[in-house]
Design a protein around this motif. Structure first.
Motif, PDB file in Angstrom:
ATOM      1  N   ILE A  40      31.869  55.582  46.972  1.00 38.67           N
ATOM      2  CA  ILE A  40      32.706  56.428  47.826  1.00 38.67           C
ATOM      3  C   ILE A  40      32.289  57.892  47.675  1.00 38.67           C
ATOM      4  O   ILE A  40      32.176  58.623  48.659  1.00 38.67           O
ATOM      5  CB  ILE A  40      34.202  56.222  47.510  1.00 38.67           C
ATOM      6  CG1 ILE A  40      34.634  54.818  47.950  1.00 38.67           C
ATOM      7  CG2 ILE A  40      35.057  57.292  48.189  1.00 38.67           C
ATOM      8  CD1 ILE A  40      36.022  54.410  47.476  1.00 38.67           C
ATOM      9  N   ASP A  43      29.242  58.409  49.588  1.00 36.99           N
ATOM     10  CA  ASP A  43      29.578  58.418  51.019  1.00 36.99           C
ATOM     11  C   ASP A  43      30.085  59.798  51.440  1.00 36.99           C
ATOM     12  O   ASP A  43      29.716  60.305  52.509  1.00 36.99           O
ATOM     13  CB  ASP A  43      30.677  57.394  51.342  1.00 36.99           C
ATOM     14  CG  ASP A  43      30.169  55.974  51.382  1.00 36.99           C
ATOM     15  OD1 ASP A  43      28.944  55.772  51.400  1.00 36.99           O
ATOM     16  OD2 ASP A  43      31.020  55.053  51.404  1.00 36.99           O
ATOM     17  N   GLU A  47      28.403  62.265  54.144  1.00 34.06           N
ATOM     18  CA  GLU A  47      29.155  62.806  55.286  1.00 34.06           C
ATOM     19  C   GLU A  47      29.092  64.333  55.302  1.00 34.06           C
ATOM     20  O   GLU A  47      29.016  64.944  56.366  1.00 34.06           O
ATOM     21  CB  GLU A  47      30.619  62.356  55.229  1.00 34.06           C
ATOM     22  CG  GLU A  47      30.829  60.888  55.507  1.00 34.06           C
ATOM     23  CD  GLU A  47      30.517  60.505  56.940  1.00 34.06           C
ATOM     24  OE1 GLU A  47      30.772  61.309  57.851  1.00 34.06           O
ATOM     25  OE2 GLU A  47      30.005  59.400  57.136  1.00 34.06           O
ATOM     26  N   ARG A  70      39.653  60.275  50.828  1.00 33.53           N
ATOM     27  CA  ARG A  70      40.888  59.510  51.042  1.00 33.53           C
ATOM     28  C   ARG A  70      40.685  58.473  52.158  1.00 33.53           C
ATOM     29  O   ARG A  70      41.078  57.317  52.026  1.00 33.53           O
ATOM     30  CB  ARG A  70      42.040  60.455  51.384  1.00 33.53           C
ATOM     31  CG  ARG A  70      43.390  59.787  51.376  1.00 33.53           C
ATOM     32  CD  ARG A  70      44.545  60.761  51.615  1.00 33.53           C
ATOM     33  NE  ARG A  70      44.553  61.880  50.678  1.00 33.53           N
ATOM     34  CZ  ARG A  70      44.232  63.149  50.984  1.00 33.53           C
ATOM     35  NH1 ARG A  70      43.889  63.465  52.211  1.00 33.53           N
ATOM     36  NH2 ARG A  70      44.261  64.093  50.068  1.00 33.53           N
ATOM     37  N   ASN A  71      40.028  58.885  53.231  1.00 36.10           N
ATOM     38  CA  ASN A  71      39.770  57.957  54.334  1.00 36.10           C
ATOM     39  C   ASN A  71      38.851  56.810  53.908  1.00 36.10           C
ATOM     40  O   ASN A  71      39.072  55.660  54.295  1.00 36.10           O
ATOM     41  CB  ASN A  71      39.161  58.696  55.526  1.00 36.10           C
ATOM     42  CG  ASN A  71      40.150  59.621  56.191  1.00 36.10           C
ATOM     43  OD1 ASN A  71      41.361  59.499  56.025  1.00 36.10           O
ATOM     44  ND2 ASN A  71      39.630  60.580  56.944  1.00 36.10           N
ATOM     45  N   ARG A  72      37.845  57.110  53.107  1.00 36.45           N
ATOM     46  CA  ARG A  72      36.929  56.057  52.632  1.00 36.45           C
ATOM     47  C   ARG A  72      37.664  55.082  51.713  1.00 36.45           C
ATOM     48  O   ARG A  72      37.411  53.885  51.759  1.00 36.45           O
ATOM     49  CB  ARG A  72      35.733  56.655  51.885  1.00 36.45           C
ATOM     50  CG  ARG A  72      34.791  57.452  52.716  1.00 36.45           C
ATOM     51  CD  ARG A  72      34.088  56.600  53.773  1.00 36.45           C
ATOM     52  NE  ARG A  72      33.400  57.426  54.721  1.00 36.45           N
ATOM     53  CZ  ARG A  72      33.926  57.917  55.847  1.00 36.45           C
ATOM     54  NH1 ARG A  72      35.170  57.649  56.162  1.00 36.45           N
ATOM     55  NH2 ARG A  72      33.225  58.659  56.659  1.00 36.45           N
ATOM     56  N   VAL A  74      40.889  54.342  51.812  1.00 30.06           N
ATOM     57  CA  VAL A  74      41.740  53.536  52.689  1.00 30.06           C
ATOM     58  C   VAL A  74      40.896  52.485  53.415  1.00 30.06           C
ATOM     59  O   VAL A  74      41.288  51.317  53.496  1.00 30.06           O
ATOM     60  CB  VAL A  74      42.492  54.437  53.697  1.00 30.06           C
ATOM     61  CG1 VAL A  74      43.160  53.619  54.776  1.00 30.06           C
ATOM     62  CG2 VAL A  74      43.520  55.295  52.969  1.00 30.06           C
ATOM     63  N   ASP A  75      39.730  52.887  53.913  1.00 26.57           N
ATOM     64  CA  ASP A  75      38.844  51.942  54.606  1.00 26.57           C
ATOM     65  C   ASP A  75      38.468  50.776  53.694  1.00 26.57           C
ATOM     66  O   ASP A  75      38.437  49.625  54.130  1.00 26.57           O
ATOM     67  CB  ASP A  75      37.562  52.637  55.078  1.00 26.57           C
ATOM     68  CG  ASP A  75      37.799  53.602  56.220  1.00 26.57           C
ATOM     69  OD1 ASP A  75      38.898  53.562  56.821  1.00 26.57           O
ATOM     70  OD2 ASP A  75      36.888  54.410  56.506  1.00 26.57           O
ATOM     71  N   ARG A  76      38.183  51.067  52.448  1.00 28.54           N
ATOM     72  CA  ARG A  76      37.791  50.003  51.506  1.00 28.54           C
ATOM     73  C   ARG A  76      38.929  49.021  51.269  1.00 28.54           C
ATOM     74  O   ARG A  76      38.701  47.828  51.147  1.00 28.54           O
ATOM     75  CB  ARG A  76      37.363  50.600  50.172  1.00 28.54           C
ATOM     76  CG  ARG A  76      36.123  51.410  50.298  1.00 28.54           C
ATOM     77  CD  ARG A  76      35.074  50.929  49.391  1.00 28.54           C
ATOM     78  NE  ARG A  76      33.907  51.786  49.638  1.00 28.54           N
ATOM     79  CZ  ARG A  76      32.722  51.501  49.255  1.00 28.54           C
ATOM     80  NH1 ARG A  76      32.510  50.405  48.603  1.00 28.54           N
ATOM     81  NH2 ARG A  76      31.721  52.287  49.519  1.00 28.54           N
ATOM     82  N   ARG A  78      41.372  48.365  53.328  1.00 32.24           N
ATOM     83  CA  ARG A  78      41.663  47.642  54.569  1.00 32.24           C
ATOM     84  C   ARG A  78      40.630  46.569  54.861  1.00 32.24           C
ATOM     85  O   ARG A  78      40.919  45.602  55.555  1.00 32.24           O
ATOM     86  CB  ARG A  78      41.690  48.614  55.746  1.00 32.24           C
ATOM     87  CG  ARG A  78      42.923  49.427  55.806  1.00 32.24           C
ATOM     88  CD  ARG A  78      42.916  50.267  57.054  1.00 32.24           C
ATOM     89  NE  ARG A  78      44.061  51.146  57.090  1.00 32.24           N
ATOM     90  CZ  ARG A  78      44.141  52.241  57.799  1.00 32.24           C
ATOM     91  NH1 ARG A  78      43.135  52.602  58.561  1.00 32.24           N
ATOM     92  NH2 ARG A  78      45.217  52.982  57.767  1.00 32.24           N
ATOM     93  N   LYS A  79      39.428  46.791  54.383  1.00 32.10           N
ATOM     94  CA  LYS A  79      38.333  45.893  54.701  1.00 32.10           C
ATOM     95  C   LYS A  79      38.630  44.482  54.204  1.00 32.10           C
ATOM     96  O   LYS A  79      39.102  44.293  53.079  1.00 32.10           O
ATOM     97  CB  LYS A  79      37.056  46.413  54.039  1.00 32.10           C
ATOM     98  CG  LYS A  79      35.804  45.754  54.544  1.00 32.10           C
ATOM     99  CD  LYS A  79      34.604  46.608  54.241  1.00 32.10           C
ATOM    100  CE  LYS A  79      33.924  46.259  52.983  1.00 32.10           C
ATOM    101  NZ  LYS A  79      32.699  46.924  52.753  1.00 32.10           N
ATOM    102  N   LYS A  80      38.368  43.546  55.056  1.00 34.57           N
ATOM    103  CA  LYS A  80      38.579  42.142  54.693  1.00 34.57           C
ATOM    104  C   LYS A  80      37.645  41.774  53.551  1.00 34.57           C
ATOM    105  O   LYS A  80      36.498  42.180  53.521  1.00 34.57           O
ATOM    106  CB  LYS A  80      38.267  41.260  55.913  1.00 34.57           C
ATOM    107  CG  LYS A  80      38.650  39.815  55.752  1.00 34.57           C
ATOM    108  CD  LYS A  80      38.348  39.073  57.028  1.00 34.57           C
ATOM    109  CE  LYS A  80      37.143  38.198  56.746  1.00 34.57           C
ATOM    110  NZ  LYS A  80      36.644  37.464  57.852  1.00 34.57           N
TER     111      LYS A  80
END
Length: 185
Positions: A40, A43, A47, A70-72, A74-76, A78-80
């Motif tokens: 992260i 990442d 960015e 924070r967005n990364r 959250v993305d992790r 949420r990821k299936k």
């Protein structure tokens, strides 16, 4: 007056050096896995470099980096959960995972066909990777070079090389999973 590339690079370097520790601590308190936390962090830095190439300047770089982190995170979450290819040794970055995944060359014509199909698909999937990820994957997995050797040669940290290979492996696994499943059913 627009900043020169050297000024832009110095600004990025200064920002990374200034914010790295705080940002890493912020991520580590929210992501228990050190490898994921480092991914992260990388990442966010990626960015930042991309954003600094845009004509619009970032007003508050520190706050922007924390928002991206924070967005990364959250993305992790949420990821299936990924359906990974079977792992022979249980270690995703183990040397030789690719060879262990491919059907044995001596297992008959059907296995030879499956192997050739998987290798062709692997070649296509490698072409889709960003050059940094592809180069690290090929050097480590196929040429059997160590991360220490690659880091010394390229000047890129071992953690960054590990993250790049990890992204490459995740992409390759997801790309090869369907074909792999077809041959194992």
């Amino acid at each position: 007056m627009e900043p020169t590339m050297a000024q832009n690079n110095k600004h990025i370097t200064d920002t990374v050096l200034r914010e790295r520790t705080r940002l890493r601590n912020f991520i580590r308190t929210r992501v228990p896995d050190p490898g994921e936390a480092e991914d992260i962090l990388q990442d966010v830095f990626y960015e930042l470099v991309e954003a600094c190439r845009l004509p619009e300047p970032i007003e508050q770089v520190g706050a922007w980096m924390f928002r991206v982190a924070r967005n990364r995170i959250v993305d992790r979450f949420r990821k299936k959960k990924e359906q990974a290819l079977p792992e022979v040794s249980g270690d995703a970055d183990d040397d030789g995972w690719l060879e262990d995944m491919l059907p044995d060359t001596d297992a008959g014509p059907e296995a030879a066909y499956a192997r050739s199909m998987l290798l062709a698909e692997l070649q296509d999937a490698l072409e889709e990777l960003p050059p940094e990820q592809r180069d690290v994957f090929i050097a480590h997995e196929l040429e059997r070079r160590s991360f220490k050797e690659l880091a010394a040669e390229s000047g890129v940290s071992i953690n960054t090389l590990l993250a790049r290979k990890r992204y490459a492996v995740l992409h390759l696994r997801s790309r090869l999973q369907i074909l792999y499943d077809e041959f194992n059913n």
